[in-house]
Scaffold this active site. Sequence first.
Site, short mmCIF file in Angstrom:
data_model
loop_
_atom_site.label_atom_id
_atom_site.label_comp_id
_atom_site.label_asym_id
_atom_site.label_seq_id
_atom_site.Cartn_x
_atom_site.Cartn_y
_atom_site.Cartn_z
N TRP A 166 0.51 -3.42 8.25
CA TRP A 166 0.88 -2.13 7.44
C TRP A 166 1.98 -1.31 8.24
O TRP A 166 2.29 -1.62 9.39
CB TRP A 166 -0.22 -1.12 7.18
CG TRP A 166 -0.39 -0.37 6.01
CD1 TRP A 166 -0.21 0.96 5.98
CD2 TRP A 166 -0.44 -0.76 4.54
NE1 TRP A 166 -0.21 1.30 4.81
CE2 TRP A 166 -0.42 0.65 3.76
CE3 TRP A 166 -0.25 -1.95 4.10
CZ2 TRP A 166 -0.37 0.46 2.40
CZ3 TRP A 166 -0.55 -2.21 2.63
CH2 TRP A 166 -0.37 -0.82 1.85
N ASP A 217 6.98 6.96 7.52
CA ASP A 217 6.83 8.15 6.69
C ASP A 217 5.61 8.18 5.43
O ASP A 217 4.93 7.44 5.60
CB ASP A 217 8.17 8.28 5.97
CG ASP A 217 8.41 7.23 4.66
OD1 ASP A 217 7.83 6.07 5.05
OD2 ASP A 217 8.79 7.60 3.73
N GLU A 277 5.22 5.28 3.50
CA GLU A 277 4.82 4.18 4.34
C GLU A 277 5.92 3.06 4.44
O GLU A 277 5.46 2.13 4.42
CB GLU A 277 3.31 3.44 3.55
CG GLU A 277 2.73 4.59 3.11
CD GLU A 277 1.15 4.01 2.83
OE1 GLU A 277 0.91 3.48 1.68
OE2 GLU A 277 0.23 4.02 3.73
N GLU A 278 7.18 3.57 4.31
CA GLU A 278 8.22 2.52 4.31
C GLU A 278 9.01 2.78 5.58
O GLU A 278 9.67 1.49 5.65
CB GLU A 278 8.96 2.74 2.83
CG GLU A 278 8.14 2.22 1.62
CD GLU A 278 8.87 3.05 0.64
OE1 GLU A 278 8.46 2.40 -0.64
OE2 GLU A 278 9.72 3.71 0.58
N GLU A 335 -0.48 6.58 -11.07
CA GLU A 335 0.57 7.03 -9.98
C GLU A 335 1.96 7.37 -10.41
O GLU A 335 2.50 8.27 -10.18
CB GLU A 335 0.81 6.07 -8.89
CG GLU A 335 1.61 6.27 -7.58
CD GLU A 335 1.77 5.10 -6.54
OE1 GLU A 335 2.21 3.79 -7.21
OE2 GLU A 335 1.05 5.17 -5.65
C1 NOJ Z 1 2.71 0.36 -0.47
C2 NOJ Z 1 3.03 1.76 -0.12
O1 NOJ Z 1 1.81 2.57 -0.29
C3 NOJ Z 1 4.12 2.25 -1.09
O2 NOJ Z 1 4.34 3.76 -0.43
C4 NOJ Z 1 5.21 1.53 -0.81
O3 NOJ Z 1 6.38 1.86 -1.71
C5 NOJ Z 1 4.94 0.10 -1.16
N1 NOJ Z 1 4.10 -0.36 -0.44
C6 NOJ Z 1 6.16 -0.79 -1.19
O4 NOJ Z 1 6.65 -1.05 -0.14
C1 NOJ Z 2 1.45 5.06 -1.96
C2 NOJ Z 2 1.90 6.40 -1.22
O1 NOJ Z 2 3.19 5.79 -1.16
C3 NOJ Z 2 1.37 6.83 -0.36
O2 NOJ Z 2 1.99 8.09 0.13
C4 NOJ Z 2 -0.10 7.17 -0.49
O3 NOJ Z 2 -0.77 7.59 0.59
C5 NOJ Z 2 -0.74 5.83 -0.74
N1 NOJ Z 2 0.05 5.31 -1.98
C6 NOJ Z 2 -2.00 5.74 -1.51
O4 NOJ Z 2 -2.07 6.83 -2.50
#
Ligand code: NOJ
Ligand code: NOJ
Length: 545
Positions: free
Chosen positions: A187, A243, A246-247, A499
Amino acid sequence: MRLLSTLLPATCALALVVDPTAGHSIDSVALSSIRRSSVFSRVSSFSWLRKQSPILISLPDAAQDSDFASWLSLQSVRSFEGILANIGPDGANVAGQNVSPGVVVASPSHDHPNYFYHWVRDGAITMRALVDEYEKSGNASVKELIDAYVDNVRSTQWTSNPSGQFGRGGLGEPKFEVDGKPFVGTWGRPQRDGPALRAITLILYARTLQHRGASIDSLRYLYDLIKPDLEYVSKFWASPGFDLWEEQQGLHFFTAMVQFKALLLGQEIASNFSDEGAARWYHIQANGLKQFLLSFWDEERGYLIETLASPRSGLDAALLLGAIHGGSETVFPIHSDMIITTLQALVADMRARYPINEQDSYDSNSFPTAVGIGRYPEDVYSGGDLGNSELGNPWFLCTATVAHTLYGLVEHLALSNSGLIISNLTADFYLPFISPTPVMEPHYCDFSATAIWSRSAAMLGFMPGSRETEQVISNIFDYADGFLKIVKKHADAEGNMSEQFDRQTGFMRGARQLTWSSESVLGAINMRKRAVEAIEKRRAYFQRF
Ligand code: NOJ
Ligand code: NOJ
């Protein structure tokens, strides 16, 4: 602060001191050669308004659109229920699925995508909404959920995980299994906003309990949970991490903003617990962060950027989320010029980016219209299986976030007695809300000819009560409503929100019944209520004359 007055050429009539990171502050205004009657003069209180001829402020009236008005009240209840449904162990969407008490599940979706986890960020932000609700209502069952969350925080903090263990980096872990076990898959970790958001929520909870009569000694158990998070924030804010999306690994505005707020509140709670050494330390670190936050302003691009040294454009809904969850009166409040000009740039990008926005881009009175907002221009995550990227879509929470920011601006303008100050930075944002559009008359004061001209210097002002000021307040309120109307259009008949919504068709996409979607819409609706109250106060004030 830029002190222009002493440096301006003598011919220049209008001299303002404006701190674009904070709200508007006017230090000195001289008006000798400005003829425009509604350009404001020195303003110190509402009382001088008596000199004005009576003005009729046309203020927004939700009753004009009863369909929307009833949706708003229904949706605020449904959003709250949508949050409760995803909280363990008994929430309607998660009951019987081994979810520990107080765990906030991001979404009941188990596959395509699997969001059946406890994200620290989503959990803290959501619980903050429950704390706000408890502060208002004192509702005992809401308190029970918060108390269960508090117990869960204790066990989460002590759970060793791939980011580390308690006291050794473990607090930066972004997500856990719903039964409290660590998530051991690959992750983007660590994510350093989590501990900050959790500290904010718990500090505000402690404050609420105190307001409701609890003694400070009885709250030490909360401080014992808050302090490790504050220590983490104070020691790691300068270290890169992933960030909120999560990227990207790096240093991020959203993260820094919530860290700043945590330390600001942390300093206060530490001294309440007579932990003076800690209070001093948080104070020093908060000051460092405050300076650091200024580096996110990109003078060339003319907006804030989310991640330093990133190849991306930098535009990001996270910038607005940073102001909402981390802003304070002096550091990037949601109504500050830099936030507002960033909002403007983000909306302009999103307007052109998604095909569904075309149909929403024009209206009959030629005022700007609302559109669906995604996370950031370069986004390719379409909400399904990870790694299966196509093109990004607008998100409910990003669209609601723009509404929230605009309502915050309206509240600020409506409560302010200094009229409307339009800087070069915000001219593109404000002028379209004034009809007929005023012509900027740069020859009055051609700052651009001076070496110290900065995009952030104020250049035009309108008095409170002037047609322009009141039009702007009312039109921005309608504009903000437009963003919630987009949410309304794409949510389902029961008020559920996934979402994302599809960039082509508008149908919902991505994780269903996303907790954060509900939280963000509830937050925007609550801010709207505050904006309405502020407007009513203003109207009552003007009616006295
Ligand atoms: C899962 C993350 O939670 C989301 O924010 C991200 O865009 C996707 N992975 C793709 O990397
Ligand atoms: C993906 C989002 O990018 C992230 O900010 C969030 O924490 C997770 N999904 C769970 O909702």
